[in-house]
Design a protein around this motif. Structure first.
Motif, short mmCIF file in Angstrom:
data_model
loop_
_atom_site.label_atom_id
_atom_site.label_comp_id
_atom_site.label_asym_id
_atom_site.label_seq_id
_atom_site.Cartn_x
_atom_site.Cartn_y
_atom_site.Cartn_z
N ALA A 129 1.57 24.06 4.14
CA ALA A 129 2.09 23.08 5.10
C ALA A 129 1.76 21.66 4.66
O ALA A 129 2.61 20.76 4.71
N VAL A 130 0.52 21.44 4.22
CA VAL A 130 0.14 20.10 3.74
C VAL A 130 0.95 19.73 2.51
O VAL A 130 1.41 18.59 2.36
N ALA A 131 1.17 20.68 1.61
CA ALA A 131 1.98 20.43 0.41
C ALA A 131 3.41 20.06 0.78
O ALA A 131 4.00 19.12 0.21
N LEU A 132 3.99 20.78 1.73
CA LEU A 132 5.36 20.46 2.19
C LEU A 132 5.42 19.04 2.74
O LEU A 132 6.36 18.29 2.44
N VAL A 133 4.42 18.68 3.54
CA VAL A 133 4.40 17.33 4.12
C VAL A 133 4.21 16.27 3.03
O VAL A 133 4.89 15.24 3.03
N CYS A 134 3.31 16.53 2.08
CA CYS A 134 3.12 15.57 0.98
C CYS A 134 4.41 15.36 0.19
O CYS A 134 4.78 14.22 -0.13
N ASP A 135 5.09 16.46 -0.14
CA ASP A 135 6.36 16.34 -0.86
C ASP A 135 7.37 15.51 -0.07
O ASP A 135 8.08 14.68 -0.64
N SER A 158 8.87 12.07 -1.48
CA SER A 158 10.29 12.04 -1.87
C SER A 158 11.18 11.35 -0.84
O SER A 158 11.98 10.48 -1.18
N ALA A 159 11.05 11.73 0.43
CA ALA A 159 11.96 11.18 1.45
C ALA A 159 11.45 9.89 2.07
O ALA A 159 12.22 8.96 2.31
N VAL A 160 10.15 9.83 2.33
CA VAL A 160 9.57 8.63 2.98
C VAL A 160 9.23 7.57 1.94
O VAL A 160 9.17 6.39 2.24
N ARG A 161 9.00 8.00 0.70
CA ARG A 161 8.74 7.11 -0.43
C ARG A 161 7.38 6.43 -0.34
O ARG A 161 7.21 5.26 -0.68
N LEU A 162 6.37 7.20 0.10
CA LEU A 162 5.01 6.70 0.08
C LEU A 162 4.42 6.88 -1.32
O LEU A 162 4.88 7.70 -2.10
N HIS A 163 3.37 6.12 -1.59
CA HIS A 163 2.71 6.15 -2.90
C HIS A 163 1.44 6.99 -2.89
O HIS A 163 1.12 7.65 -3.87
N ARG A 164 0.72 6.97 -1.74
CA ARG A 164 -0.58 7.64 -1.70
C ARG A 164 -0.78 8.33 -0.36
O ARG A 164 -0.39 7.81 0.69
N VAL A 165 -1.41 9.50 -0.40
CA VAL A 165 -1.79 10.24 0.80
C VAL A 165 -3.30 10.45 0.75
O VAL A 165 -3.84 10.88 -0.28
N ASP A 166 -3.97 10.14 1.86
CA ASP A 166 -5.42 10.29 1.96
C ASP A 166 -5.79 11.39 2.94
O ASP A 166 -5.08 11.61 3.93
N VAL A 167 -6.90 12.05 2.69
CA VAL A 167 -7.48 13.02 3.62
C VAL A 167 -8.97 12.76 3.68
O VAL A 167 -9.63 12.62 2.64
N LEU A 177 -13.71 11.35 1.08
CA LEU A 177 -12.35 10.86 1.04
C LEU A 177 -11.64 11.39 -0.20
O LEU A 177 -12.19 11.37 -1.30
N PHE A 178 -10.44 11.89 0.01
CA PHE A 178 -9.61 12.43 -1.06
C PHE A 178 -8.26 11.73 -1.04
O PHE A 178 -7.79 11.30 0.02
N GLN A 179 -7.65 11.63 -2.21
CA GLN A 179 -6.32 11.04 -2.27
C GLN A 179 -5.43 11.79 -3.25
O GLN A 179 -5.91 12.39 -4.21
N LEU A 180 -4.14 11.72 -2.97
CA LEU A 180 -3.13 12.23 -3.88
C LEU A 180 -2.11 11.12 -4.06
O LEU A 180 -1.60 10.57 -3.08
N VAL A 181 -1.86 10.75 -5.31
CA VAL A 181 -0.95 9.65 -5.64
C VAL A 181 0.33 10.23 -6.21
O VAL A 181 0.29 11.15 -7.04
N SER A 182 1.46 9.72 -5.74
CA SER A 182 2.76 10.28 -6.13
C SER A 182 2.94 10.31 -7.64
O SER A 182 3.50 11.26 -8.19
N ALA A 196 0.82 -1.22 0.00
CA ALA A 196 0.00 0.00 0.00
C ALA A 196 0.85 1.26 0.00
O ALA A 196 0.60 2.18 -0.78
N ARG A 197 1.82 1.35 0.89
CA ARG A 197 2.68 2.54 1.04
C ARG A 197 1.85 3.82 1.04
O ARG A 197 2.00 4.68 0.18
N SER A 198 0.98 3.91 2.04
CA SER A 198 0.05 5.04 2.11
C SER A 198 0.00 5.61 3.52
O SER A 198 0.52 5.02 4.47
N ALA A 199 -0.63 6.78 3.64
CA ALA A 199 -0.83 7.43 4.93
C ALA A 199 -2.01 8.37 4.84
O ALA A 199 -2.44 8.74 3.75
N SER A 200 -2.51 8.77 6.00
CA SER A 200 -3.58 9.75 6.09
C SER A 200 -3.05 11.04 6.71
O SER A 200 -2.14 10.99 7.54
#
Length: 198
Positions: A119-125, A129-138, A177-182, A97-101
């Motif tokens: 702030a949310v954009a900085l965390v998503c980046d 990039s650094a944590v190497r997650l695939h998807r972020v959910d809100v 539910l919203f998602q952003l995929v790398s 999965a490599r995801s987070a909320s």
């Protein structure tokens, strides 16, 4: 597994850094002053869920322990270096999965300055990039227009309504539910903040 968490990320006057024990007085001040502003959107435990911890020290200890176990990342958002809100990364899932909320809030007197989207954009980046997650959910209450504006500004995809998804302000509440995929991000998520003003 260890992930980069104790970081400082900035874009102009807006920053994100790890939540610290020393943030206790400022955190308490913000939560007290913004009770009516934040109360309708705050997560709560259902009656059968037991007691919620009200101690900042206990909360930070739990969050930092989870960060060390790569389960969550508690950040604060800042304006000119001063804490004005929080961005919390939770439910980090590895494997296939490599995801987070992500959840977030900002003080009422700092709303409308672009702090939360940045702030949310900085965390998503950082997560991509650094944590190497695939998807972020809100997950957002359908009536929470300021929060909906954040994910729309950042190009999150609306993936549908989840009835009675989270316990909020004392009751089970529907959430969108919203998602952003790398893979869908060209450049950085922070770029989307600037382009949304163009």
């Amino acid at each position: 597994m260890s992930i980069p968490w104790d970081v400082e990320l900035t874009h102009g006057r807006i920053g994100v850094r790890a939540l610290q024990r020393s943030d206790a007085p400022r955190w308490a001040e913000l939560r007290r002053a913004n009770g009516p502003w934040l109360g309708p959107w705050d997560a709560t435990l259902p009656p059968e869920g037991g007691q919620q911890s009200t101690s900042y020290r206990q909360m930070v200890a739990v969050l930092r322990r989870r960060a060390r176990r790569a389960e969550s990342l508690p950040f604060v958002s800042t304006w000119d270096g001063v804490m004005v809100g929080q961005v919390s990364v939770s439910s980090i899932v590895w494997g296939s999965a490599r995801s987070a909320s992500i959840g977030y809030w900002v003080a009422a007197d700092h709303a409308g300055r672009g702090i939360t989207p940045t702030a949310v954009a900085l965390v998503c980046d950082h997560l991509f990039s650094a944590v190497r997650l695939h998807r972020v959910d809100v997950a957002i209450r359908p009536e929470n227009q300021p929060s909906l504006a954040v994910v729309r500004r950042l190009g999150f995809t609306d993936v549908g309504l989840a009835p009675r998804y989270l316990h909020i302000a004392g009751q089970w509440a529907d959430h969108r539910l919203f998602q952003l995929v790398s893979d869908d991000v060209r450049g950085t998520v922070v770029d989307r903040v600037a382009s949304s003003h163009a």
